[in-house]
Design a protein around this motif. Structure first.
Motif, PDB file in Angstrom:
ATOM      1  N   TRP A  22       0.831  -1.202   0.000  1.00  0.00           N
ATOM      2  CA  TRP A  22       0.000   0.000   0.000  1.00  0.00           C
ATOM      3  C   TRP A  22       0.872   1.261   0.000  1.00  0.00           C
ATOM      4  O   TRP A  22       0.586   2.216  -0.727  1.00  0.00           O
ATOM      5  N   GLU A  23       1.930   1.285   0.808  1.00  0.00           N
ATOM      6  CA  GLU A  23       2.825   2.443   0.822  1.00  0.00           C
ATOM      7  C   GLU A  23       3.452   2.661  -0.549  1.00  0.00           C
ATOM      8  O   GLU A  23       3.623   3.808  -0.984  1.00  0.00           O
ATOM      9  N   ASN A  24       3.800   1.594  -1.231  1.00  0.00           N
ATOM     10  CA  ASN A  24       4.363   1.706  -2.576  1.00  0.00           C
ATOM     11  C   ASN A  24       3.344   2.326  -3.537  1.00  0.00           C
ATOM     12  O   ASN A  24       3.682   3.217  -4.322  1.00  0.00           O
ATOM     13  N   ILE A  25       2.101   1.870  -3.460  1.00  0.00           N
ATOM     14  CA  ILE A  25       1.043   2.431  -4.326  1.00  0.00           C
ATOM     15  C   ILE A  25       0.830   3.904  -4.000  1.00  0.00           C
ATOM     16  O   ILE A  25       0.757   4.756  -4.897  1.00  0.00           O
ATOM     17  N   GLU A  26       0.740   4.230  -2.714  1.00  0.00           N
ATOM     18  CA  GLU A  26       0.493   5.619  -2.304  1.00  0.00           C
ATOM     19  C   GLU A  26       1.627   6.564  -2.685  1.00  0.00           C
ATOM     20  O   GLU A  26       1.398   7.751  -2.867  1.00  0.00           O
ATOM     21  N   SER A  27       2.843   6.036  -2.782  1.00  0.00           N
ATOM     22  CA  SER A  27       4.001   6.897  -3.071  1.00  0.00           C
ATOM     23  C   SER A  27       4.084   7.319  -4.533  1.00  0.00           C
ATOM     24  O   SER A  27       4.847   8.210  -4.885  1.00  0.00           O
ATOM     25  N   LYS A  28       3.307   6.682  -5.372  1.00  0.00           N
ATOM     26  CA  LYS A  28       3.358   6.973  -6.805  1.00  0.00           C
ATOM     27  C   LYS A  28       2.240   7.932  -7.199  1.00  0.00           C
ATOM     28  O   LYS A  28       1.177   7.943  -6.586  1.00  0.00           O
ATOM     29  N   SER A  29       2.490   8.689  -8.243  1.00  0.00           N
ATOM     30  CA  SER A  29       1.463   9.628  -8.697  1.00  0.00           C
ATOM     31  C   SER A  29       1.058   9.389 -10.151  1.00  0.00           C
ATOM     32  O   SER A  29       0.369  10.212 -10.742  1.00  0.00           O
ATOM     33  N   ASP A  30       1.488   8.256 -10.715  1.00  0.00           N
ATOM     34  CA  ASP A  30       1.109   7.971 -12.097  1.00  0.00           C
ATOM     35  C   ASP A  30      -0.369   7.578 -12.156  1.00  0.00           C
ATOM     36  O   ASP A  30      -0.947   7.149 -11.158  1.00  0.00           O
ATOM     37  N   PRO A  31      -1.007   7.730 -13.291  1.00  0.00           N
ATOM     38  CA  PRO A  31      -2.441   7.457 -13.408  1.00  0.00           C
ATOM     39  C   PRO A  31      -2.844   6.031 -13.008  1.00  0.00           C
ATOM     40  O   PRO A  31      -3.869   5.842 -12.352  1.00  0.00           O
ATOM     41  N   LEU A  32      -2.052   5.023 -13.373  1.00  0.00           N
ATOM     42  CA  LEU A  32      -2.412   3.650 -13.029  1.00  0.00           C
ATOM     43  C   LEU A  32      -2.395   3.440 -11.515  1.00  0.00           C
ATOM     44  O   LEU A  32      -3.332   2.869 -10.949  1.00  0.00           O
TER      45      LEU A  32
END
Length: 138
Positions: A22-32
């Motif tokens: 979840w932290e990895n997902i939250e750290s990204k700002s790309d559309p996917l």
């Protein structure tokens, strides 16, 4: 006839493995990643809105055949191109509070059903670690 246990509230907790994902997902700002985050938030809301502990499969919540020691469920969502987020959850039996433990998650769209090959063993280990952590906290 399926007798359902109605509940007042659901507490969603998660394992360290899910937390890292979840932290990895939250750290990204790309559309996917943003679409994945939005999907996960909707899935968590689905879990917190449950009115009963499921005894049978539902459209969004189904048991998975790869379960080993624990009865595992997968939370899914309607079809969306490039996204197939699956939360693997467990409802601890005989709990004073109704807790849903999110053991792990993945966007299985790029890898397909191979995601499920190791899910039982990974979820078992994640749930065992969560159980140990929560027992130590008491």
């Amino acid at each position: 006839i399926c007798i359902l246990w109605y509940i007042d509230a659901v507490i969603v907790d998660w394992t360290p493995e899910f937390d890292r994902w979840w932290e990895n997902i939250e750290s990204k700002s790309d559309p996917l990643s943003m679409r994945i985050a939005t999907t996960v938030i909707a899935q968590m809301k689905f879990l917190t809105d449950l009115e009963y502990i499921p005894k049978e499969n539902m459209a969004t919540l189904r048991t998975i055949a790869q379960s080993k020691r624990y009865r595992l469920w997968r939370v899914s969502h309607p079809y969306e191109k490039d996204i197939a987020v699956r939360l693997i959850v467990w409802f601890p039996p005989d709990s004073d509070a109704v807790v849903v433990v999110v053991a792990l998650a993945a966007n299985k769209a790029p890898i397909g059903d191979i995601f499920y090959d190791g899910v039982g063993n990974r979820a078992d280990a994640a749930i065992d670690a969560w159980l140990q952590e929560t027992e130590e906290a008491e």
